[in-house]
Design a protein around this motif. Structure first.
Motif, PDB file in Angstrom:
ATOM      1  N   ALA A 177       0.851  -1.040   0.075  1.00  0.00           N
ATOM      2  CA  ALA A 177      -0.033  -0.095   0.041  1.00  0.00           C
ATOM      3  C   ALA A 177       0.929   1.416   0.014  1.00  0.00           C
ATOM      4  O   ALA A 177       0.678   2.156  -0.670  1.00  0.00           O
ATOM      5  CB  ALA A 177      -0.999   0.107   1.259  1.00  0.00           C
ATOM      6  N   ARG A 178       1.872   1.248   0.839  1.00  0.00           N
ATOM      7  CA  ARG A 178       2.883   2.602   0.851  1.00  0.00           C
ATOM      8  C   ARG A 178       3.440   2.603  -0.481  1.00  0.00           C
ATOM      9  O   ARG A 178       3.843   3.848  -1.140  1.00  0.00           O
ATOM     10  CB  ARG A 178       3.728   2.304   1.895  1.00  0.00           C
ATOM     11  CG  ARG A 178       4.837   3.408   1.864  1.00  0.00           C
ATOM     12  CD  ARG A 178       4.120   4.784   2.271  1.00  0.00           C
ATOM     13  NE  ARG A 178       5.009   5.756   2.247  1.00  0.00           N
ATOM     14  CZ  ARG A 178       5.351   6.641   1.397  1.00  0.00           C
ATOM     15  NH1 ARG A 178       5.026   6.185   0.301  1.00  0.00           N
ATOM     16  NH2 ARG A 178       6.403   7.476   1.271  1.00  0.00           N
ATOM     17  N   LYS A 179       3.999   1.507  -1.260  1.00  0.00           N
ATOM     18  CA  LYS A 179       4.305   1.634  -2.707  1.00  0.00           C
ATOM     19  C   LYS A 179       3.185   2.142  -3.682  1.00  0.00           C
ATOM     20  O   LYS A 179       3.876   3.019  -4.484  1.00  0.00           O
ATOM     21  CB  LYS A 179       5.043   0.061  -2.949  1.00  0.00           C
ATOM     22  CG  LYS A 179       6.152  -0.144  -2.285  1.00  0.00           C
ATOM     23  CD  LYS A 179       6.795  -1.542  -2.831  1.00  0.00           C
ATOM     24  CE  LYS A 179       7.865  -1.804  -1.879  1.00  0.00           C
ATOM     25  NZ  LYS A 179       8.397  -3.388  -2.363  1.00  0.00           N
ATOM     26  N   LEU A 310      -1.787   8.228 -16.084  1.00  0.00           N
ATOM     27  CA  LEU A 310      -3.168   7.784 -15.694  1.00  0.00           C
ATOM     28  C   LEU A 310      -3.471   6.332 -15.781  1.00  0.00           C
ATOM     29  O   LEU A 310      -4.100   5.960 -14.884  1.00  0.00           O
ATOM     30  CB  LEU A 310      -4.058   8.415 -16.731  1.00  0.00           C
ATOM     31  CG  LEU A 310      -4.573   9.941 -16.338  1.00  0.00           C
ATOM     32  CD1 LEU A 310      -3.412  10.646 -16.578  1.00  0.00           C
ATOM     33  CD2 LEU A 310      -5.671  10.294 -17.414  1.00  0.00           C
ATOM     34  N   SER A 311      -2.780   5.487 -16.605  1.00  0.00           N
ATOM     35  CA  SER A 311      -2.898   3.966 -16.480  1.00  0.00           C
ATOM     36  C   SER A 311      -2.125   3.666 -15.336  1.00  0.00           C
ATOM     37  O   SER A 311      -2.829   2.662 -14.606  1.00  0.00           O
ATOM     38  CB  SER A 311      -2.379   3.437 -17.643  1.00  0.00           C
ATOM     39  OG  SER A 311      -2.970   3.885 -18.874  1.00  0.00           O
ATOM     40  N   ILE A 312      -1.219   4.237 -14.764  1.00  0.00           N
ATOM     41  CA  ILE A 312      -0.595   3.855 -13.620  1.00  0.00           C
ATOM     42  C   ILE A 312      -1.310   4.111 -12.338  1.00  0.00           C
ATOM     43  O   ILE A 312      -1.615   3.532 -11.622  1.00  0.00           O
ATOM     44  CB  ILE A 312       0.935   4.554 -13.522  1.00  0.00           C
ATOM     45  CG1 ILE A 312       1.756   3.899 -14.688  1.00  0.00           C
ATOM     46  CG2 ILE A 312       1.485   4.148 -12.113  1.00  0.00           C
ATOM     47  CD1 ILE A 312       3.112   4.616 -14.532  1.00  0.00           C
ATOM     48  N   PHE A 313      -2.127   5.329 -12.359  1.00  0.00           N
ATOM     49  CA  PHE A 313      -3.097   5.567 -11.444  1.00  0.00           C
ATOM     50  C   PHE A 313      -4.182   4.700 -11.279  1.00  0.00           C
ATOM     51  O   PHE A 313      -4.745   4.324 -10.138  1.00  0.00           O
ATOM     52  CB  PHE A 313      -3.605   6.897 -11.528  1.00  0.00           C
ATOM     53  CG  PHE A 313      -2.740   8.173 -11.720  1.00  0.00           C
ATOM     54  CD1 PHE A 313      -1.524   7.995 -10.753  1.00  0.00           C
ATOM     55  CD2 PHE A 313      -2.701   9.300 -12.284  1.00  0.00           C
ATOM     56  CE1 PHE A 313      -0.515   9.301 -10.835  1.00  0.00           C
ATOM     57  CE2 PHE A 313      -2.038  10.381 -12.063  1.00  0.00           C
ATOM     58  CZ  PHE A 313      -0.814  10.350 -11.539  1.00  0.00           C
ATOM     59  N   GLU A 314      -4.371   4.163 -12.446  1.00  0.00           N
ATOM     60  CA  GLU A 314      -5.675   3.196 -12.461  1.00  0.00           C
ATOM     61  C   GLU A 314      -5.196   1.778 -11.778  1.00  0.00           C
ATOM     62  O   GLU A 314      -5.745   1.308 -10.995  1.00  0.00           O
ATOM     63  CB  GLU A 314      -6.172   2.863 -13.640  1.00  0.00           C
ATOM     64  CG  GLU A 314      -6.952   3.803 -14.522  1.00  0.00           C
ATOM     65  CD  GLU A 314      -8.551   3.710 -13.911  1.00  0.00           C
ATOM     66  OE1 GLU A 314      -8.685   3.046 -13.010  1.00  0.00           O
ATOM     67  OE2 GLU A 314      -9.309   4.396 -14.578  1.00  0.00           O
ATOM     68  N   ASP A 315      -3.843   1.660 -11.856  1.00  0.00           N
ATOM     69  CA  ASP A 315      -3.277   0.149 -11.359  1.00  0.00           C
ATOM     70  C   ASP A 315      -2.970   0.552  -9.987  1.00  0.00           C
ATOM     71  O   ASP A 315      -3.643  -0.406  -8.882  1.00  0.00           O
ATOM     72  CB  ASP A 315      -2.062  -0.131 -11.996  1.00  0.00           C
ATOM     73  CG  ASP A 315      -2.077  -0.385 -13.153  1.00  0.00           C
ATOM     74  OD1 ASP A 315      -2.980  -0.913 -13.785  1.00  0.00           O
ATOM     75  OD2 ASP A 315      -1.072  -0.269 -14.335  1.00  0.00           O
ATOM     76  N   THR A 316      -2.660   1.554  -9.439  1.00  0.00           N
ATOM     77  CA  THR A 316      -2.530   2.028  -7.895  1.00  0.00           C
ATOM     78  C   THR A 316      -3.776   2.041  -7.215  1.00  0.00           C
ATOM     79  O   THR A 316      -3.981   1.311  -6.263  1.00  0.00           O
ATOM     80  CB  THR A 316      -1.811   3.172  -7.600  1.00  0.00           C
ATOM     81  OG1 THR A 316      -2.576   4.317  -8.397  1.00  0.00           O
ATOM     82  CG2 THR A 316      -0.501   3.050  -8.408  1.00  0.00           C
ATOM     83  N   LEU A 317      -4.850   2.408  -7.909  1.00  0.00           N
ATOM     84  CA  LEU A 317      -6.136   2.517  -7.571  1.00  0.00           C
ATOM     85  C   LEU A 317      -6.632   1.097  -7.335  1.00  0.00           C
ATOM     86  O   LEU A 317      -7.062   0.653  -6.289  1.00  0.00           O
ATOM     87  CB  LEU A 317      -7.051   3.430  -7.916  1.00  0.00           C
ATOM     88  CG  LEU A 317      -8.509   3.303  -7.850  1.00  0.00           C
ATOM     89  CD1 LEU A 317      -8.850   3.852  -6.328  1.00  0.00           C
ATOM     90  CD2 LEU A 317      -9.324   4.268  -8.777  1.00  0.00           C
ATOM     91  N   GLY A 318      -6.636   0.166  -8.264  1.00  0.00           N
ATOM     92  CA  GLY A 318      -6.801  -1.016  -8.407  1.00  0.00           C
ATOM     93  C   GLY A 318      -6.181  -1.878  -7.269  1.00  0.00           C
ATOM     94  O   GLY A 318      -7.132  -2.825  -6.620  1.00  0.00           O
TER      95      GLY A 318
END
Length: 495
Positions: A177-179, A310-318
């Motif tokens: 989660a921290r990463k 933005l795709s990376i943001f989707e990955d961190t959110l998921g």
């Protein structure tokens, strides 16, 4: 021998448990973030300073918001200080983890006391002077209770493996989660850096002519006001995404009111209403960020590079949603808790004989308390770490992202953009002046050529008239020559 093993095991467990407990006991004097980042009252690094605060705020679920630790250089110096052992022991009875397992420890200690008292009543006891006394209960059914320590020796490795896996899996969830939030911080900076540096650059990398030929590519004049607004929207929507993600991962009763207040204070009313009313707020914020990026005047290849973030943001959110909705398998954590509780509740029965040399076996009581605190504390640490988002300083991350993004989009090339915009505007103005001069010269040349054509036309017409006149004169002269003999004859006839 068994007594030495128990004492050694207790010491080892204490050594293992103390650093883990320290991770949840941050220094009271620490400062979470710079003052410019602090936005809410949930950014503390220790229990509430007010002694009148309810117990639910000092340990347990209510204390999780006080465990959101962000270290600076001063905290690291204190963290590795040689006085850390003394400080940790001094705050032993202030630890929220130990308070949280107080009921379980009290139960095991109660069993240890009951075993000592019962065995003294049915097996005899020693008074303070050292004299032995006969059993108080001498019934045939009254027997001393106890268990062989070998049973606990055999089960100890299995219990240790269960606790190690439980603790490691929980720590890995916290670390993951921290990463995820580390990726958010890195790529929000990256996104705004690229948007700021590439604004207005519309180079034709692939040879496609999508700009009018009136301007050379990447020489389009920049409106400073429009630039400030569009880049400000990118920064604002970037912050809105991470703030929505923080709200999405936080308990509603803790963060909903603060979230609504912050969003309404920064976003336009229609944007704020759309974001607050969305079913999945982070997705809506990502959509608004995509729209803000699409409005930037730059080549589509550069926009594609920005949209990778933005795709990376989707990955961190998921990934964060996965951690929030999927705990360590319940049958594993429940079996570990049951195994640990049974082992510790029965431990006083096994410790009775190893402490036979102490007064009425009484030393088994503090030993039971110590071992129970260490082992129950390890299991409690694993449980606290299993859901990482209510102990991560997400609000501090959001505030830091906001300040960083606003700073990046305000750089404007450290003044170069303004100079460049003025130079481009001057260049365009000079181009227009040059075109106007060329057009004036062309018109003057055209008029001059028109005059020459008129003069040539007039000269040609004059020559034609002269030729006509000469031809008329010639015809008259010829006619006169032909009429001359006839005139002589007429004159002679008249005479």
């Amino acid at each position: 021998m068994n007594l030495r093993w128990v004492v050694g095991a207790a010491s080892l467990l204490a050594a293992i448990g103390a650093p883990a407990a320290q991770a949840f006991t941050p220094p009271r004097s620490s400062v979470l973030l710079n003052k410019q980042f602090a936005q809410t009252s949930f950014l503390h690094m220790g229990p509430p300073a007010d002694p009148s605060a309810p117990l639910t705020e000092q340990y347990g679920e209510g204390s999780r918001k006080y465990r959101r630790t962000v270290y600076t250089h001063d905290q690291w110096v204190k963290h590795r200080s040689s006085d850390r052992f003394v400080n940790n022991l001094r705050t032993l009875f202030q630890s929220g983890i130990y308070k949280q397992v107080g009921r379980e420890v009290f139960l095991t200690v109660s069993i240890a006391v009951s075993v000592c008292v019962w065995n003294a009543l049915v097996g005899g006891y020693q008074d303070f002077s050292g004299a032995m006394h006969d059993p108080v209960i001498q019934e045939s059914w009254a027997m001393k209770v106890g268990l062989p320590m070998e049973a606990f020796n055999l089960l100890s490795p299995s219990l240790g493996l269960l606790l190690v896996f439980r603790t490691n899996s929980s720590y890995n969830r916290w670390d993951e989660a921290r990463k995820f939030w580390g990726l958010n911080i890195n790529h929000t900076r990256d996104l705004n850096r690229m948007a700021t540096a590439w604004y207005g650059n519309q180079s034709e990398w692939d040879g496609t002519e999508f700009m009018e030929k009136a301007y050379p590519h990447y020489k389009v004049p920049i409106d400073p006001i429009e630039r400030q607004y569009l880049l400000g929207q990118v920064s604002l929507m970037t912050w809105a995404f991470v703030r929505s993600m923080k709200r999405h991962l936080s308990p509603p009763e803790e963060d909903e009111n603060d979230f609504v207040s912050e969003i309404k204070s920064r976003l336009a009313p229609e944007q704020a209403d759309a974001l607050i009313g969305a079913t999945h707020r982070p997705n809506r914020a990502l959509y608004d960020l995509s729209v803000a990026i699409e409005k930037l005047p730059m080549h589509f290849v550069r926009k594609n590079a920005i949209n990778v973030n933005l795709s990376i943001f989707e990955d961190t959110l998921g990934g964060s949603e996965r951690l929030l909705s999927s705990p360590v398998p319940l049958f594993y954590s429940r079996h570990t808790a049951r195994f640990l509780a049974s082992w510790l509740l029965l431990l006083p029965l096994g410790l009775y004989e190893p402490f036979a040399n102490s007064w009425n076996h009484a030393m088994m009581i503090p030993a039971t308390a110590f071992i129970s605190v260490c082992l129950f504390g390890i299991e409690e640490l694993a449980t606290q770490l299993e859901e990482p988002f209510t102990i991560l300083p997400m609000q501090g991350f959001c505030d830091k992202i906001r300040v960083n993004c606003d700073e990046i989009v305000s750089w404007a090339g450290h003044g170069k953009d303004k100079e460049e915009a003025e130079a481009r505007a001057l260049e365009v103005e000079r181009s227009y002046e040059h075109v106007a001069k060329l057009q004036g010269a062309a018109r003057a040349l055209e008029v001059e050529r028109s005059y020459e054509q008129v003069a040539e036309l007039q000269s040609a017409q004059l020559k034609e008239e002269v030729n006509k006149l000469e031809n008329r004169i010639k015809r008259r002269s010829s006619l006169k020559d032909r009429l001359s003999p006839v005139g002589g004859q007429v004159q002679r006839a008249l005479s």
